[in-house]
Scaffold this motif. Structure first.
Motif, PDB file in Angstrom:
ATOM      1  N   ALA A  85     -11.907  58.818  17.753  1.00  0.00           N
ATOM      2  CA  ALA A  85     -11.275  58.799  19.071  1.00  0.00           C
ATOM      3  C   ALA A  85     -10.499  57.502  19.277  1.00  0.00           C
ATOM      4  CB  ALA A  85     -12.327  58.982  20.171  1.00  0.00           C
ATOM      5  N   LEU A  86     -11.075  56.381  18.845  1.00  0.00           N
ATOM      6  CA  LEU A  86     -10.374  55.101  18.936  1.00  0.00           C
ATOM      7  C   LEU A  86      -9.104  55.115  18.098  1.00  0.00           C
ATOM      8  CD1 LEU A  86     -13.373  52.611  18.757  1.00  0.00           C
ATOM      9  CD2 LEU A  86     -11.763  52.843  20.659  1.00  0.00           C
ATOM     10  N   HIS A  87      -9.180  55.611  16.871  1.00  0.00           N
ATOM     11  CA  HIS A  87      -8.012  55.659  15.988  1.00  0.00           C
ATOM     12  C   HIS A  87      -6.910  56.540  16.574  1.00  0.00           C
ATOM     13  CE1 HIS A  87     -10.801  54.498  12.417  1.00  0.00           C
ATOM     14  NE2 HIS A  87     -10.419  53.450  13.115  1.00  0.00           N
ATOM     15  N   ALA A  88      -7.291  57.663  17.182  1.00  0.00           N
ATOM     16  CA  ALA A  88      -6.310  58.553  17.808  1.00  0.00           C
ATOM     17  C   ALA A  88      -5.625  57.862  18.988  1.00  0.00           C
ATOM     18  CB  ALA A  88      -6.979  59.851  18.264  1.00  0.00           C
ATOM     19  N   ALA A  89      -6.386  57.126  19.789  1.00  0.00           N
ATOM     20  CA  ALA A  89      -5.809  56.401  20.926  1.00  0.00           C
ATOM     21  C   ALA A  89      -4.850  55.323  20.441  1.00  0.00           C
ATOM     22  CB  ALA A  89      -6.917  55.791  21.782  1.00  0.00           C
TER      23      ALA A  89
END
Length: 161
Positions: A85-89
């Protein structure tokens, strides 16, 4: 672990309340009681700055953290889902808040809410140059917790006859 995307300002979200420009964010961080970490906005997202609260929470000195990546805080039970989720953001230059299990320098796990937001160099800039992450510990590291001097009562299970 949960991930919550924030598209607008949210009361109580430390990142939503932070400046969006690098210089004011760094200035605010120096007196913040919340743990904050700054990274470059491009891979491998090296750490450029940490504040005193981050040093106290995570156990790494500034010299040990700067130039490294946030992987220094990850361990065996760090949520792959939260990291995705962090990488996608980051890929979409979005602000995000996730619950994440991190580890101190000494290896002590601590659960925290990490809010991450992009920062720009100047008002006219279109692209983010850095990210700021604010960690709110849900459980403080227990390294300083007092140890009992004598063992307390223990339950003993005996086989039934």
């Amino acid at each position: 672990m949960e991930a919550c995307n924030h598209s607008g300002p949210n009361a109580g979200d430390p990142v939503a309340e932070m400046p969006t420009l690098l210089s004011p964010a760094l200035e605010a961080s120096s007196s913040s009681s919340e743990a904050q970490i700054f990274t470059h906005a491009a891979p491998p997202f090296e750490i450029t700055h940490v504040n005193d609260a981050w040093v106290n929470l995570c156990g790494f000195s500034r010299e040990e953290a700067v130039g490294k990546t946030c992987r220094i805080l990850q361990g065996a039970e760090t949520s792959v889902e939260s990291l995705r989720a962090l990488h996608a953001a980051v890929a979409s230059r979005a602000t995000i808040t996730v619950r994440l299990l991190n580890y101190t320098k000494g290896g002590t796990p601590f659960l925290n809410q990490l809010s991450l937001a992009p920062l720009k160099e100047s008002e006219g800039s279109e692209d983010a140059t850095h990210y700021v992450g604010t960690l709110r510990a849900w459980r403080q590291p227990e390294a300083a917790a007092p140890q009992p001097t004598a063992p307390g009562p223990q339950a003993v299970q005996t086989p039934e006859e």
